[in-house]
Design a protein around this motif. Structure first.
Motif, PDB file in Angstrom:
ATOM      1  N   ARG B  51       0.808  -1.221   0.000  1.00 15.07           N
ATOM      2  CA  ARG B  51       0.000   0.000   0.000  1.00 15.07           C
ATOM      3  C   ARG B  51       0.843   1.275   0.000  1.00 15.07           C
ATOM      4  O   ARG B  51       0.630   2.184  -0.801  1.00 15.07           O
ATOM      5  CB  ARG B  51      -0.901  -0.018   1.226  1.00 15.07           C
ATOM      6  CG  ARG B  51      -1.902   1.119   1.287  1.00 15.07           C
ATOM      7  CD  ARG B  51      -2.738   1.007   2.543  1.00 15.07           C
ATOM      8  NE  ARG B  51      -3.546  -0.200   2.525  1.00 15.07           N
ATOM      9  CZ  ARG B  51      -4.847  -0.192   2.258  1.00 15.07           C
ATOM     10  NH1 ARG B  51      -5.450   0.934   2.005  1.00 15.07           N
ATOM     11  NH2 ARG B  51      -5.538  -1.311   2.253  1.00 15.07           N
ATOM     12  N   ASN B  52       1.828   1.283   0.867  1.00 12.68           N
ATOM     13  CA  ASN B  52       2.615   2.504   0.980  1.00 12.68           C
ATOM     14  C   ASN B  52       3.437   2.780  -0.263  1.00 12.68           C
ATOM     15  O   ASN B  52       3.487   3.910  -0.754  1.00 12.68           O
ATOM     16  CB  ASN B  52       3.526   2.436   2.198  1.00 12.68           C
ATOM     17  CG  ASN B  52       2.761   2.798   3.450  1.00 12.68           C
ATOM     18  OD1 ASN B  52       1.796   3.560   3.362  1.00 12.68           O
ATOM     19  ND2 ASN B  52       3.154   2.226   4.578  1.00 12.68           N
ATOM     20  N   ARG B  55       1.098   3.967  -2.977  1.00 10.16           N
ATOM     21  CA  ARG B  55       0.648   5.346  -2.757  1.00 10.16           C
ATOM     22  C   ARG B  55       1.752   6.342  -3.058  1.00 10.16           C
ATOM     23  O   ARG B  55       1.503   7.430  -3.595  1.00 10.16           O
ATOM     24  CB  ARG B  55       0.181   5.512  -1.314  1.00 10.16           C
ATOM     25  CG  ARG B  55      -1.266   5.100  -1.137  1.00 10.16           C
ATOM     26  CD  ARG B  55      -1.646   5.078   0.297  1.00 10.16           C
ATOM     27  NE  ARG B  55      -1.402   6.349   0.983  1.00 10.16           N
ATOM     28  CZ  ARG B  55      -2.050   6.740   2.071  1.00 10.16           C
ATOM     29  NH1 ARG B  55      -2.981   5.959   2.579  1.00 10.16           N
ATOM     30  NH2 ARG B  55      -1.775   7.869   2.637  1.00 10.16           N
ATOM     31  N   ASP B  67      -5.507  11.350   0.351  1.00 11.61           N
ATOM     32  CA  ASP B  67      -5.188  10.045   0.936  1.00 11.61           C
ATOM     33  C   ASP B  67      -6.267   9.018   0.681  1.00 11.61           C
ATOM     34  O   ASP B  67      -6.001   7.887   0.294  1.00 11.61           O
ATOM     35  CB  ASP B  67      -4.999  10.197   2.461  1.00 11.61           C
ATOM     36  CG  ASP B  67      -3.635  10.773   2.777  1.00 11.61           C
ATOM     37  OD1 ASP B  67      -2.756  10.639   1.899  1.00 11.61           O
ATOM     38  OD2 ASP B  67      -3.474  11.351   3.865  1.00 11.61           O
ATOM     39  N   MET B  68      -7.488   9.454   0.917  1.00 14.54           N
ATOM     40  CA  MET B  68      -8.586   8.514   0.804  1.00 14.54           C
ATOM     41  C   MET B  68      -8.694   7.981  -0.622  1.00 14.54           C
ATOM     42  O   MET B  68      -8.841   6.786  -0.845  1.00 14.54           O
ATOM     43  CB  MET B  68      -9.880   9.208   1.206  1.00 14.54           C
ATOM     44  CG  MET B  68     -11.050   8.289   1.184  1.00 14.54           C
ATOM     45  SD  MET B  68     -12.446   9.073   1.958  1.00 14.54           S
ATOM     46  CE  MET B  68     -12.365  10.684   1.302  1.00 14.54           C
ATOM     47  N   ASP B  71      -5.977   5.622  -1.455  1.00 15.02           N
ATOM     48  CA  ASP B  71      -6.290   4.340  -0.843  1.00 15.02           C
ATOM     49  C   ASP B  71      -7.231   3.528  -1.708  1.00 15.02           C
ATOM     50  O   ASP B  71      -7.045   2.344  -1.942  1.00 15.02           O
ATOM     51  CB  ASP B  71      -6.954   4.619   0.506  1.00 15.02           C
ATOM     52  CG  ASP B  71      -6.379   3.731   1.574  1.00 15.02           C
ATOM     53  OD1 ASP B  71      -5.134   3.650   1.617  1.00 15.02           O
ATOM     54  OD2 ASP B  71      -7.179   3.123   2.308  1.00 15.02           O
ATOM     55  N   ARG B  72      -8.234   4.243  -2.189  1.00 13.68           N
ATOM     56  CA  ARG B  72      -9.230   3.578  -3.018  1.00 13.68           C
ATOM     57  C   ARG B  72      -8.612   3.138  -4.342  1.00 13.68           C
ATOM     58  O   ARG B  72      -8.954   2.080  -4.862  1.00 13.68           O
ATOM     59  CB  ARG B  72     -10.415   4.503  -3.288  1.00 13.68           C
ATOM     60  CG  ARG B  72     -11.222   4.897  -2.091  1.00 13.68           C
ATOM     61  CD  ARG B  72     -11.878   3.712  -1.425  1.00 13.68           C
ATOM     62  NE  ARG B  72     -12.705   2.962  -2.340  1.00 13.68           N
ATOM     63  CZ  ARG B  72     -13.127   1.723  -2.132  1.00 13.68           C
ATOM     64  NH1 ARG B  72     -12.783   1.068  -1.030  1.00 13.68           N
ATOM     65  NH2 ARG B  72     -13.885   1.113  -3.026  1.00 13.68           N
ATOM     66  N   PHE B  74      -5.585   2.202  -4.751  1.00 11.40           N
ATOM     67  CA  PHE B  74      -4.818   0.997  -4.437  1.00 11.40           C
ATOM     68  C   PHE B  74      -5.730  -0.215  -4.423  1.00 11.40           C
ATOM     69  O   PHE B  74      -5.447  -1.249  -5.015  1.00 11.40           O
ATOM     70  CB  PHE B  74      -4.114   1.166  -3.094  1.00 11.40           C
ATOM     71  CG  PHE B  74      -3.422  -0.074  -2.616  1.00 11.40           C
ATOM     72  CD1 PHE B  74      -2.219  -0.464  -3.201  1.00 11.40           C
ATOM     73  CD2 PHE B  74      -3.989  -0.860  -1.621  1.00 11.40           C
ATOM     74  CE1 PHE B  74      -1.592  -1.621  -2.779  1.00 11.40           C
ATOM     75  CE2 PHE B  74      -3.359  -2.016  -1.208  1.00 11.40           C
ATOM     76  CZ  PHE B  74      -2.153  -2.407  -1.779  1.00 11.40           C
ATOM     77  N   ARG B  75      -6.869  -0.059  -3.766  1.00  9.74           N
ATOM     78  CA  ARG B  75      -7.839  -1.160  -3.716  1.00  9.74           C
ATOM     79  C   ARG B  75      -8.324  -1.509  -5.114  1.00  9.74           C
ATOM     80  O   ARG B  75      -8.575  -2.662  -5.431  1.00  9.74           O
ATOM     81  CB  ARG B  75      -9.030  -0.805  -2.839  1.00  9.74           C
ATOM     82  CG  ARG B  75      -8.709  -0.931  -1.376  1.00  9.74           C
ATOM     83  CD  ARG B  75      -9.871  -0.406  -0.545  1.00  9.74           C
ATOM     84  NE  ARG B  75      -9.515  -0.393   0.872  1.00  9.74           N
ATOM     85  CZ  ARG B  75      -9.634  -1.464   1.644  1.00  9.74           C
ATOM     86  NH1 ARG B  75     -10.119  -2.591   1.154  1.00  9.74           N
ATOM     87  NH2 ARG B  75      -9.285  -1.400   2.912  1.00  9.74           N
ATOM     88  N   CYS B 188      -9.012  10.584  -9.642  1.00 10.31           N
ATOM     89  CA  CYS B 188      -8.515   9.237  -9.435  1.00 10.31           C
ATOM     90  C   CYS B 188      -7.886   8.692 -10.720  1.00 10.31           C
ATOM     91  O   CYS B 188      -7.552   7.528 -10.822  1.00 10.31           O
ATOM     92  CB  CYS B 188      -9.619   8.316  -8.951  1.00 10.31           C
ATOM     93  SG  CYS B 188     -11.059   8.354  -9.994  1.00 10.31           S
TER      94      CYS B 188
END
Lengths: 1043, 212
Positions: B51-52, B55, B67-68, B71-72, B74-75, B188
């Protein structure tokens, strides 16, 4: 004209050096009237025109000695008239640049000579001779102001029995009449211009009050209303006077003249009869001229006012405007503060006035909030109130009883106002916040869209990219075609934000913003706002963006915005034209791989938008040239080969706009554009057809282009489009194209083949003027051929054509007269025209103010007279017709002159008519025209002269009026037509011995000898005849000498 | 990694990726291993970007900040939900991320915005995503009022069936009407500029990543 000049003419404010006439519509009108009077003087009053002025009128002229023609002795720097007075002094003497004129005859002639500059000359004359009447008639005559003096002078005249005095008297009367006429005339002007309203008057008076008071520096001693009561409409005049437009009455005491009682009315400001004895009554009668406002009036009445006012003037006029914007309170406030200082400190009068007029006051007034702080501390509040109360008492003593109640009221009111504001005002920023608040209150009944848009704009301003995009998308959902929404966006400051967004790096925001701008820029006001906010340079920059959809949107928005001149200029100045032209190029390298970007558009679309923007820009002259220089024409030509209608319309539209330029027409020919224009005439799209036809119409001025249209088969679709008459714009374009194409004979033949002429005749009725102009133009061209004339007649085209002769559209009249003239070349058609009274209609068009119509009508009359049965009788039957024609020889327009000469040639074929026009003075008028370089005029003039020689002693008269020598020079022209006509004229003139001598002296023989060798038989014959006449005279002289 | 193995990997991955050419896949694989670093592949453990690391790439290379959303994203890449993006997820994800058709991108974006993965973007989710999008004005009593209003505006614009939340159908319809709404709740996808830079760098000069 003395009174009018003194009173009505608007002289520049006094000052130093010579006063000049201001350039105002009123002055111009006065000058024109005077000019008309002087110019016509020589004809209307030939007797008086010879009268020699007591003193000459002198001024500096810009006229060159070479401008003077016959009747003057011209040297390098001086001109003397041949006309002299009793003592042999010339009546006109010009020694560059000073001119002296001593009779109306010479004045008239001078103005005629001055032609274009006559307005300037008249102005210079009047400026230099402030009292022309005195100079003309002498002092005693100028004093002739009322009836008694007229009687006196009449007495004098009858006693003297002197014919000169009689003329003088008559002149005096004439000038008096002119004077009255001028006054009335200028009054009309004044009444048009002036419309005062209570607010303006009130403002003026308030201002003047501030500048009034005791002392040397003030403009007035006092100025006050006669009535304290103000009606709700702002007037102070009693209602029964208000219906006369009167607003209020003021009593003014200037420093240097008596107290003036003045009426301020909607028409202007004037002196009334003053106060009557009974309480408050006023004699309302007008006792002076009407002035446009109070200041002008007072400037005229009081020298002191003028002087002090001019010192104040600069500040005054500036302040005047600014003050309107400032709120009421501080204006009233300063009065008490100032006056407060006066009784308390007891300073000298001079100092008072310094306070009154000092700069400090002005600056103070501009910053009301500072002023508050300075003067109205809470501590001082009581003091202020005290002084005010004190002042109430003091005030009453100082000013007159009528005035004081008003003043006191005012003061009290302002005191209350101060308190109000003190309690309200908490910070200086109040003023900044006030306007929006105010607006909200005022606009409480705005539609809900307004508030929603305001909210969205707030998010645009304060949001990040995501919020901005959402707000933009939401804003786009409003009906942006609706003016309420367009203006709402602007009014809440949305335009600035939208334009700012264009300057960011965020592609999405730019796209969203442009999408909105594109829609709202359909509104003319918004367009201007966008330009004012500097939106165009930014959009022009976006044209360089790598994202095609951005380019498209920017180009489309530019297309909408560039609908007015300033915008078009801005696009060009920022290099927009080159960039837009570059957009057109996109369609060529269309092979590039499709980008996966979201912001992609098709290349064709980019080119289309580019063309759209260029279409808008191409409405201006310089831009057309810029497009050409940027290499736009080959690109447009390339795009023309595509088959997208959306693309073709702007492309053809641009070409059509640009084709008005000569350069373009050449390029259009070279780029083979005509072929594609013709191809697109066959398209299904009406708009495209229209623009193609328009483009052909523009280009077909050129012969080669006309041939190209034919060669590419363009005439047939044009002819068939004529049958569809529903779309008037297209019909106008198509008929226009047909008109221009039919200038070529071959095209006319084709049109006949396609039965276009019959259709055209059918279009002569029930069509809008734009269509009619073209249809008639086309018929005029077609009728140059015999078969078509017959065809038009058989289709019944003569009647509607003649009917159109009564129209008012100048272009239409020019075309109609031409068409009728063409038809008249055929005797049978002529009979119809005659029966329909067409000749009379043509003749009456000679009175049309437009020279083109006059000329065209005169040309049309020629075939009519040639082909009418019993033409001489017909011409005579028009009462005053011959005189009208002869008088047209005084025109300035060469084409009119040539056409009238041609008409005279035809008229003079009838002996009786020739006799009549001779009586009307055709010979001197023709002779006067002889000094010309225009070959067309020369030819017809020579023909007319040759015809006119056939009557009485006209031959001799032409010689006397010095027409022969110039005619000889015509033989040096390059035009064989001129040669023929001139030789014939000379032949006719050579029947008179004196003329032969003149011809010989001017070297005619050698020139004529050359002409004898010409292949033109008529020319040969005439030249030979002329030589033989000259020779015969020589022989006879010799014979006489030796016997 | 030897050439043969790379060849094989490329061949398998190219099959489920239609937006990249073989060369491009090759470059991206190289880039992937370059980014993962020298970790020997052992049976049973997956090699990938956690993840890191991911990101970090999103932030540095594509300029994303939220950030959020990161994160999404990445998912979105991590299809098998194992907490790291392996090479095939990397290639597949980037093919949509960089070259996806509008349909693919809509699907991808919707998944990113659907925070809880229930197939709807609810009001709460919107509020969550938009909460930082407006400049806080101290004068306002309720600082969230603007955000709430913005959510309402968005719903009005996109919620075609008026059920107070966005289904994929709602979202799709709105985006088809106005492409700008594709990234309605936050960026995104790579912005055009960094997108171009990335491609230019990766595909033009593969040797730079190939120096192992």
């Amino acid at each position: 004209m003395g009174v009018a000049l003194r009173k009505s003419a608007q002289w520049t404010a006094a000052g130093y050096g010579t006063r000049t006439l201001e350039i105002t519509p009123l002055n111009e009108a006065i000058l024109k009237e005077i000019m008309m009077f002087v110019e016509s003087f020589i004809y209307k009053h030939p007797q008086e025109a010879k009268y020699v002025f007591v003193e000459p009128l002198e001024w500096k002229t810009n006229l060159d000695p070479s401008a003077f023609e016959s009747g003057y002795i011209v040297s390098e720097t001086t001109v003397k008239s041949e006309e002299v007075d009793k003592d042999g002094q010339p009546l006109l003497f010009l020694s560059v640049p000073h001119i002296k004129i001593r009779s109306f005859g010479q004045l008239s002639r001078f103005l005629l000579t001055a032609k274009d500059t006559k307005l300037k000359e008249a102005q210079a004359c009047i400026e230099a001779n402030r009292d022309p009447v005195t100079k003309i008639l002498g002092l005693d005559y100028n004093a002739m102001k009322d009836d008694t003096s007229v009687v006196n002078i009449l007495d004098k005249i009858t006693k003297d029995g002197d014919p000169e005095s009689e003329i003088k008297m008559k002149l005096g009367m004439l000038l008096k009449h002119l004077d009255l006429h001028l006054l009335n005339h200028s009054l009309k002007h004044i009444s048009l211009e002036i419309c005062l309203n209570p607010a303006i008057v009130k403002n003026d008076i308030e201002r003047l009050k501030h500048l009034s008071g005791k002392g040397e520096q003030t403009v007035l001693e006092s100025i006050d209303y006669t009535s304290d009561y103000e009606f709700s409409n702002g007037c102070r005049a009693p209602p029964w006077r208000q219906i006369h437009g009167e607003i209020c009455y003021v009593v003014v005491k200037p420093h240097d003249v008596e107290t003036l009682c003045i009426t301020c009315s909607a028409e202007g400001v004037f002196l009334n009869g003053g106060k009557t004895d009974d309480e408050g009554g006023i004699n309302y009668e007008r006792k002076s001229e009407i002035y446009k406002d109070l200041v002008t009036f007072l400037k005229e009445k009081s020298a002191k006012f003028l002087e002090n006012m001019s010192k104040q003037d600069v500040r005054f006029s500036e302040e005047w405007d600014k003050e309107k914007e400032l709120n009421e309170a501080p204006k009233k406030e300063e009065e008490p503060t100032l006056q407060k200082a006066l009784p308390a400190s007891g300073k000298s009068v001079l100092e008072k006035n310094q306070i009154n007029f000092g700069k400090s006051q002005m600056t103070k007034r501009l910053e009301p909030s500072l002023n508050w702080k300075a003067t109205v501390d809470f501590k001082d509040k009581n003091v202020l109130r005290d002084t005010q109360e004190e002042r109430h008492g003091g005030k009453l003593e100082r000013s007159g009883p009528i005035v004081s109640p008003g003043r006191a009221q005012l003061v009290r009111k302002s005191a209350e106002k101060i308190e109000e504001i003190i309690s309200e005002s908490s910070s200086e920023s109040e003023e900044d916040e006030e306007p929006p608040d105010h607006r909200q209150e005022a606009n409480a009944d705005l539609p809900s869209e307004y508030w929603q848009i305001q909210k969205l704009v707030k998010y645009l301003k304060g949001g990040n990219q995501t919020a901005t995009v959402i707000a933009l998308c939401s804003m786009k959902d409003f009906n942006l075609a609706q003016e309420t929404c367009q203006l709402a966006i602007r009014d809440v400051g949305g335009l600035e934000v939208l334009i700012n967004l264009l300057d960011t790096d965020e592609v999405k925001c730019k796209i969203g913003s442009l999408k909105i701008l594109k829609e709202i820029s359909h509104n003319p006001q918004i367009r201007r706002n966008i330009v004012d906010l500097g939106g165009l340079p930014i959009m022009v920059n976006i044209l360089d963006s790598p994202h095609k959809s951005l380019k498209c949107l920017a180009a489309e928005t530019i297309a909408n915005v560039a609908k007015f001149r300033r915008a078009r200029r801005a696009v060009r100045r920022h290099g927009g034209i080159t960039k837009l032209v570059a957009l057109l190029d996109c369609a060529h390298n269309s092979q590039e791989p499709a980008q996966s970007s979201l912001y992609d558009a098709r290349d064709v679309e980019v080119a289309r938008c580019g063309a759209l923007a260029l279409w808008s820009c191409s409405k201006s002259h310089v831009n057309k040239e810029a497009i050409r220089k940027a290499g736009g024409i080959p690109l447009l030509a390339g795009l023309l080969k595509t088959s997208h209608e959306n693309m073709l319309i702007p492309v053809v539209g641009t070409l059509q706009e640009c084709a008005s330029e000569e350069n373009y027409r050449a390029a259009i020919k070279a780029e083979r554009i005509i072929e594609n224009l013709v191809k697109n005439l066959n398209s299904e799209n009406e708009q495209l057809q229209e623009h193609c036809a328009m483009a052909i119409y523009q280009c077909a001025e050129d012969k080669e282009t006309r041939d190209l249209v034919r060669l590419h088969g363009g005439l047939k679709p044009l002819a068939s489009l004529l049958n569809n008459t529903d779309n008037k714009e297209r019909l106008a374009a198509v008929t226009g194209a047909i008109w221009k194409c039919s200038i070529s004979k071959e095209n006319v033949t084709k049109f006949r083949e396609y039965k276009a002429i019959e259709t055209l005749v059918g279009l002569l009725t029930d069509q809008p003027e734009e269509v009619l102009v073209n249809v008639v133009g086309a018929l005029g061209e077609c009728c140059q051929e015999y078969e078509n004339r017959v065809l038009v007649r058989k289709c019944g085209g003569i009647q509607p054509l003649v009917n159109l002769l009564v129209g008012i559209n100048q272009t239409l009249l020019v075309n109609v007269t031409k068409a009728v003239g063409a038809c008249a070349a055929e005797p049978e058609s002529m009979a119809i025209i005659d029966r329909l009274d067409g000749v009379r209609l043509l003749w009456s068009l000679l009175k049309n103010p437009h020279p083109d119509v006059k000329a065209s009508a005169a040309w049309a009359l020629c075939p009519c007279i040639q082909n009418a049965k019993d033409a001489g009788e017909m011409v005579r039957s028009f009462v005053g017709g011959l005189e009208l024609v002869v008088n047209l020889l005084k025109s300035d327009n060469k084409e009119v002159l040539a056409s009238v000469c041609a008409a005279i040639t035809n008229i003079a074929k009838d002996q009786e008519n020739l006799a009549v026009i001779t009586d009307h003075g055709v010979v001197p008028l023709l002779s006067k025209l002889a000094n010309t370089n225009n070959d067309k005029l020369r030819r017809h003039l020579a023909e007319a002269i040759s015809r006119c020689c056939m009557w009485g002693r006209n031959r001799v008269a032409f010689g006397e009026y010095k027409a022969v020598a110039p005619l000889v020079r015509y033989l040096k022209s390059n035009d064989p037509n001129v040669h023929r006509a001139t030789a014939q004229a000379l032949y006719q003139l050579s029947e008179d011995a004196d003329n032969c001598i003149t011809m010989h002296e001017n070297g005619a023989v050698k020139l004529l000898l050359d002409m004898v060798g010409s292949p033109d038989q008529d020319l040969q014959e005439a030249a030979a005849g002329c030589i033989s006449n000259i020779r015969r005279l020589a022989l006879a002289t010799e014979k006489a000498r030796y016997t | 990694m030897n050439r043969k193995k790379l060849q094989k990997l490329t061949d398998t991955l190219i099959k489920n990726c239609k937006h990249f050419s073989k060369f491009e896949v090759n470059c991206l694989i190289n880039l992937f291993y370059n980014l993962v670093g020298e970790v020997t592949e052992r049976q049973g453990t997956t090699i990938g970007l956690d993840r890191n690391a991911f990101r970090n790439i999103l932030h540095v290379t594509f300029g994303m900040t939220d950030d959020m959303i990161m994160d999404r994203v990445f998912r979105g890449f991590d299809k098998d939900n194992d907490g790291c993006v392996n090479v095939s997820e990397w290639i597949y994800g980037l093919s949509v991320f960089l070259r996806g058709t509008l349909e693919e991108k809509m699907k991808y974006c919707f998944e990113v915005f659907d925070l809880n993965g229930d197939g709807f973007i609810s009001k709460e989710e919107m509020f969550h995503m938009l909460k930082n999008s407006l400049l806080k004005q101290p004068s306002e009593e309720d600082p969230d009022e603007g955000i709430k209003d913005l959510v309402e505006i968005t719903l009005k614009k996109m919620d075609h069936d008026h059920d107070g939340k966005l289904s994929f159908t709602d979202y799709e319809q709105a985006v088809r009407e106005e492409t700008l709404l594709l990234e309605a709740f936050g960026p995104c996808l790579p912005d055009p500029k960094s997108h171009m830079e990335f491609e230019a760098q990766v595909f033009k000069d593969p040797s730079e990543f190939n120096d192992i």
